[in-house]
Design a protein around this motif. Structure first.
Motif, PDB file in Angstrom:
ATOM      1  N   GLY A  62       0.824  -1.137   0.000  1.00 41.66           N
ATOM      2  CA  GLY A  62      -0.147   0.131  -0.252  1.00 41.66           C
ATOM      3  C   GLY A  62       0.935   1.457  -0.008  1.00 41.66           C
ATOM      4  N   TRP A  63       2.285   1.257  -0.108  1.00 40.35           N
ATOM      5  CA  TRP A  63       2.961   2.439  -0.355  1.00 40.35           C
ATOM      6  C   TRP A  63       2.677   3.388  -1.279  1.00 40.35           C
ATOM      7  N   GLY A  64       2.407   4.722  -1.216  1.00 41.85           N
ATOM      8  CA  GLY A  64       1.885   5.342  -2.298  1.00 41.85           C
ATOM      9  C   GLY A  64       3.169   5.486  -3.405  1.00 41.85           C
ATOM     10  N   PHE A  65       2.831   6.319  -4.430  1.00 43.85           N
ATOM     11  CA  PHE A  65       3.564   6.449  -5.560  1.00 43.85           C
ATOM     12  C   PHE A  65       5.066   6.972  -5.104  1.00 43.85           C
ATOM     13  N   LEU A  95       1.354  -0.300  -5.720  1.00 43.51           N
ATOM     14  CA  LEU A  95       0.190   0.281  -5.508  1.00 43.51           C
ATOM     15  C   LEU A  95      -0.450   0.488  -7.187  1.00 43.51           C
ATOM     16  N   TYR A  96       0.255   1.137  -8.285  1.00 39.47           N
ATOM     17  CA  TYR A  96      -0.116   1.311  -9.361  1.00 39.47           C
ATOM     18  C   TYR A  96       0.042   0.553 -10.690  1.00 39.47           C
ATOM     19  N   SER A 284       3.908  15.778   2.884  1.00 40.52           N
ATOM     20  CA  SER A 284       3.658  14.699   1.753  1.00 40.52           C
ATOM     21  C   SER A 284       4.747  14.115   1.275  1.00 40.52           C
ATOM     22  N   GLN A 285       4.919  12.978   0.492  1.00 44.10           N
ATOM     23  CA  GLN A 285       5.894  12.445  -0.307  1.00 44.10           C
ATOM     24  C   GLN A 285       5.810  13.019  -1.458  1.00 44.10           C
ATOM     25  N   VAL A 286       4.572  13.518  -1.868  1.00 44.28           N
ATOM     26  CA  VAL A 286       4.605  14.322  -3.405  1.00 44.28           C
ATOM     27  C   VAL A 286       5.370  15.694  -3.139  1.00 44.28           C
ATOM     28  N   VAL A 287       5.214  16.340  -2.242  1.00 45.75           N
ATOM     29  CA  VAL A 287       5.843  17.418  -1.925  1.00 45.75           C
ATOM     30  C   VAL A 287       7.459  17.321  -1.656  1.00 45.75           C
TER      31      VAL A 287
END
Length: 320
Positions: A62-65, A95-96, A284-287
Motif C-alpha cells: 500500500g505504499w504510495g507512488f 500500488l499502481y 507529503s511524499q509528493v511535496v
C-alpha cells in the motif's frame, strides 16, 4: 505444481525440522531476511561480468507512488556505497501496477521512466552478480540522516537529489505527455504551486501527517501573494471542494489539471509543483519529491512554506 517444486518444498520442511532448536542455524537464516548489510548474490549467467547489480523492488503493502520513489532513492544511496549498479523493478505489489502490460512492459517503473544505465531485464537474467534490495537498506539510510517518514534535512534532500539527477529519467512517452500538459499553464508567468491533500489524509491514518485545513493553506497563499509577484497559482489537489474554494478566493489566478490518469496524474502533479517558482504545501511524499526534483535540476524555490501539523501517532492503519 511440478514434481520438482514439491520435492524442494518437502526438502525445505525436513531441513527446517532437522535444525529446530539449533539457535546458530536459525539465527543465520533469519538474519538473511532482515540484515541490510548481508548481501547475497545470484549468478544468473556469464553476461555483464563488469557490474554487480542491485535489483531494487517496490516495498509494496500500500505504499504510495512517491513513498516508493523516496525509498528507491534511499536504496540507490545504499547501492552506491557498495559499488552496485541499480536496476528498478516495480511488480505486482506496487500500488499502481496494472493488470495488463503498459507500453509493452509489466514493470511499473518502466511505465514512466527509463532504466538507469540503460540496462534491460535480459541483462539482469544474464548477469553474473545480482543481489535483491531489502526495505531495511533504505531504512538505515533514512536513519543515518536522522529523519522520520516525512521530514528531510537539507543534507538528505541534496543526497536524494543527487541520486535523482544521476539515475532517474522520464521515458520518451511520459516526457512528451508531461511537456504537453504543462505548456498551457507554464509560461513566463511567476507561478505559486499549492499542494492540498484532502480525501485520505482527512481519515487520520496512523503515522500519516495530521491533515492541513483549507483555511491554513489559503492564509499562507495570501501571505505569499502579498510578498511576491506571483501571477498564477497552480493547484494540485484531489478534492473538488478545494478547487472551488480557491477559485472563489483567487479569481482568475487558479490553474489545475482536470483530467485524471491512474498513476500518471500524481507524477504529473509532482513535476508541475517542481516547475513552480514558489510552493505552499503540507507534509507529503509528493511535496518531498517535488523538492528533490527541483534541487536535482539546480534550482530552488523563491518562496517555500511547508505547513507542519505533526504526525498522527494513533488512528487507523493505512492499507490497500
Amino acid at each position: 505444481m511440478s514434481e520438482n517444486k514439491w520435492k524442494k518444498r518437502i526438502h525445505y520442511v525436513l531441513k527446517a525440522a532437522k535444525h529446530f532448536g539449533d539457535e546458530p542455524y536459525m539465527d543465520f537464516f533469519l538474519e538473511r531476511e532482515v540484515n541490510p548489510l548481508l548481501l547475497e548474490f545470484k549468478q544468473n549467467g556469464s553476461g555483464v561480468p563488469d557490474k554487480k547489480v542491485m535489483l531494487i523492488r517496490e516495498n509494496g503493502n500500500g505504499w504510495g507512488f512517491f513513498a516508493e520513489v523516496r525509498a528507491m532513492l534511499a536504496k540507490m544511496v545504499f547501492a552506491e556505497r557498495f559499488g552496485l549498479t541499480p536496476y528498478i523493478e516495480w511488480g505486482k505489489t506496487f500500488l499502481y501496477t496494472e493488470k495488463q502490460p503498459v507500453n509493452g512492459t509489466e514493470n511499473a517503473f518502466e511505465y514512466y521512466f527509463r532504466q538507469p544505465n540503460g540496462m534491460t531485464k535480459q541483462d539482469i537474467l544474464k548477469s553474473s552478480y545480482v543481489t535483491e534490495s531489502k526495505s531495511a537498506q533504505g531504512v538505515i539510510i533514512e536513519r543515518e540522516f536522522k529523519k522520520d517518514t516525512y521530514g528531510m534535512t537539507a543534507e538528505y534532500q541534496s543526497k536524494l537529489a543527487e541520486m535523482y539527477r544521476k539515475y532517474i529519467y522520464l521515458n520518451e512517452k511520459t516526457e512528451k505527455m508531461i511537456q504537453n500538459d504543462l505548456k498551457d499553464i507554464f509560461d513566463d508567468s511567476k507561478i505559486l504551486g499549492v499542494h492540498f491533500r484532502g480525501t485520505d489524509y482527512k481519515a487520520g491514518y496512523q503515522n500519516h501527517p495530521v491533515a492541513v485545513q483549507i483555511e491554513q493553506t489559503i492564509a499562507q497563499v495570501k501571505k505569499c501573494l502579498e510578498k511576491n509577484a506571483f501571477q498564477k497559482i497552480f493547484l494540485a489537489t484531489d478534492e473538488k471542494s478545494a478547487v472551488e474554494r480557491f477559485e472563489k478566493e483567487f479569481p482568475g489566478k487558479v490553474f489545475y489539471f482536470q483530467d485524471v490518469y491512474r498513476g500518471y496524474e500524481v507524477l504529473r502533479d509532482m513535476y508541475a509543483l517542481a516547475f513552480c517558482d514558489g510552493l505552499v504545501a503540507g507534509l507529503s511524499q509528493v511535496v518531498n519529491c517535488a523538492r528533490i526534483v527541483k534541487e536535482s535540476s539546480g534550482e530552488e524555490y523563491d518562496t517555500l512554506c511547508i505547513i507542519n501539523n505533526g504526525i498522527n501517532i494513533s488512528g487507523k492503519q493505512f492499507t490497500k
